[in-house]
Write a protein that holds these residues in place. Sequence first.
Motif, PDB file in Angstrom:
ATOM      1  N   LEU A   1     145.511  65.794  26.995  1.00 16.46           N
ATOM      2  CA  LEU A   1     144.225  66.462  26.815  1.00 16.46           C
ATOM      3  C   LEU A   1     143.368  65.651  25.848  1.00 16.46           C
TER       4      LEU A   1
ATOM      5  N   LEU B   1     140.874  65.653  22.970  1.00 14.77           N
ATOM      6  CA  LEU B   1     140.417  66.543  21.911  1.00 14.77           C
ATOM      7  C   LEU B   1     139.465  65.817  20.965  1.00 14.77           C
TER       8      LEU B   1
ATOM      9  N   THR C   1     136.919  70.386  19.147  1.00 18.55           N
ATOM     10  CA  THR C   1     137.423  70.961  20.395  1.00 18.55           C
ATOM     11  C   THR C   1     138.481  72.009  20.082  1.00 18.55           C
TER      12      THR C   1
ATOM     13  N   VAL D   1     135.800  75.483  31.373  1.00 23.01           N
ATOM     14  CA  VAL D   1     135.808  74.025  31.495  1.00 23.01           C
ATOM     15  C   VAL D   1     134.470  73.405  31.084  1.00 23.01           C
ATOM     16  N   ARG D   2     133.399  74.179  31.058  1.00 29.14           N
ATOM     17  CA  ARG D   2     132.099  73.664  30.642  1.00 29.14           C
ATOM     18  C   ARG D   2     131.923  73.691  29.123  1.00 29.14           C
ATOM     19  N   SER D   3     132.847  74.315  28.409  1.00 31.32           N
ATOM     20  CA  SER D   3     132.785  74.425  26.948  1.00 31.32           C
ATOM     21  C   SER D   3     133.608  73.321  26.300  1.00 31.32           C
ATOM     22  N   ASP D   4     133.489  73.202  24.986  1.00 33.60           N
ATOM     23  CA  ASP D   4     134.291  72.234  24.236  1.00 33.60           C
ATOM     24  C   ASP D   4     135.650  72.866  23.933  1.00 33.60           C
TER      25      ASP D   4
ATOM     26  N   ALA E   1     139.847  72.747  25.340  1.00 27.51           N
ATOM     27  CA  ALA E   1     140.923  72.174  26.141  1.00 27.51           C
ATOM     28  C   ALA E   1     141.985  73.258  26.298  1.00 27.51           C
TER      29      ALA E   1
ATOM     30  N   ALA F   1     138.946  68.767  36.369  1.00 28.95           N
ATOM     31  CA  ALA F   1     138.483  68.677  34.980  1.00 28.95           C
ATOM     32  C   ALA F   1     139.512  67.912  34.146  1.00 28.95           C
TER      33      ALA F   1
ATOM     34  N   GLY G   1     141.506  65.988  31.399  1.00 25.32           N
ATOM     35  CA  GLY G   1     141.417  66.015  29.949  1.00 25.32           C
ATOM     36  C   GLY G   1     141.022  67.372  29.383  1.00 25.32           C
ATOM     37  N   LYS G   2     140.712  68.344  30.259  1.00 25.34           N
ATOM     38  CA  LYS G   2     140.276  69.671  29.819  1.00 25.34           C
ATOM     39  C   LYS G   2     141.336  70.742  30.058  1.00 25.34           C
ATOM     40  N   ILE G   3     142.122  70.599  31.128  1.00 24.85           N
ATOM     41  CA  ILE G   3     143.147  71.591  31.495  1.00 24.85           C
ATOM     42  C   ILE G   3     144.435  70.840  31.807  1.00 24.85           C
TER      43      ILE G   3
END
Length: 194
Positions: free
Chosen positions: A40, A42, A46, A71-74, A76, A98, A100-102
Motif C-alpha cells: 500500500l 502511504l 494517509t 478509494v477517492r479519499s486519502d 489505504a 485502485a 496502492g489503495k486497497i
Amino acid sequence: RLKEVVACLEADPALAATYTAEALAGKAECRKALARRTSLALGPRTLLLGTALPTEAGGGRSLLAAMTGLVRSDVAIVVPGLGDRGLLDEIRRLAIEAPGKIAVHPESGPGAERQLLAGADAVLLADAQDHHGRAAGLAMRYATLPLAPDSAANRDYLVDFDTGTRTGTALLFRPDDAFEGLSTMERLRDPAAR
C-alpha cells in the motif's frame, strides 16, 4: 482516548515492534511493516484503515460499498485474507482498479489479524448484528480506533467520540446507512479522535 485504553503488548513474533499506551513509537513501525507487506502507498497523512472479515452475514456488502467510496479519499484499506470467497474476489478486483489503495492481506490466521490491528490507524466494522464485540475490543487493545455500527454489543460498551469533550472509545455510525460510514471518515480526520 484510545491511548488510555490500550494494554501493554507483549513481545509478539507476528508484529514488527511492540508498544504501550505511553510509548506508541512501535505502532508506527507496525504501520510501516503492514504497508510494505500489503504494497500500500502511504503518505504522511494517509489513514491506514483495516476492516473486519468480509462475510455476507457480517455486513460484507456494506463494507464493499464503503470501500468503493473510500478509494477517492486519502485512505489505504487492508482487508483480512479470510472471508467469503465472492466478496474477497470483488475486493481483489477493486484493488486492481485502485493499486496502492486497497489490499487483501496475503496471509490468514491470528498472526495476520494481529498485524492488521497493530498497523492500522482505524478498523471499519460492518457487522450490525455483532453480539460479542470481540472485533472492537481487539482493535482497542492494539490502539486502533473502531469505526462501528451503533448497534448490538457496540452500542452496549463503545462510547461515540465527542469532539467537544474529546472523549470516547470509537466512532459510531447508523447501521442502516452504509454511506454514513464515509462521513465517519471525516470525523476520523480529527487528530484527537485517533
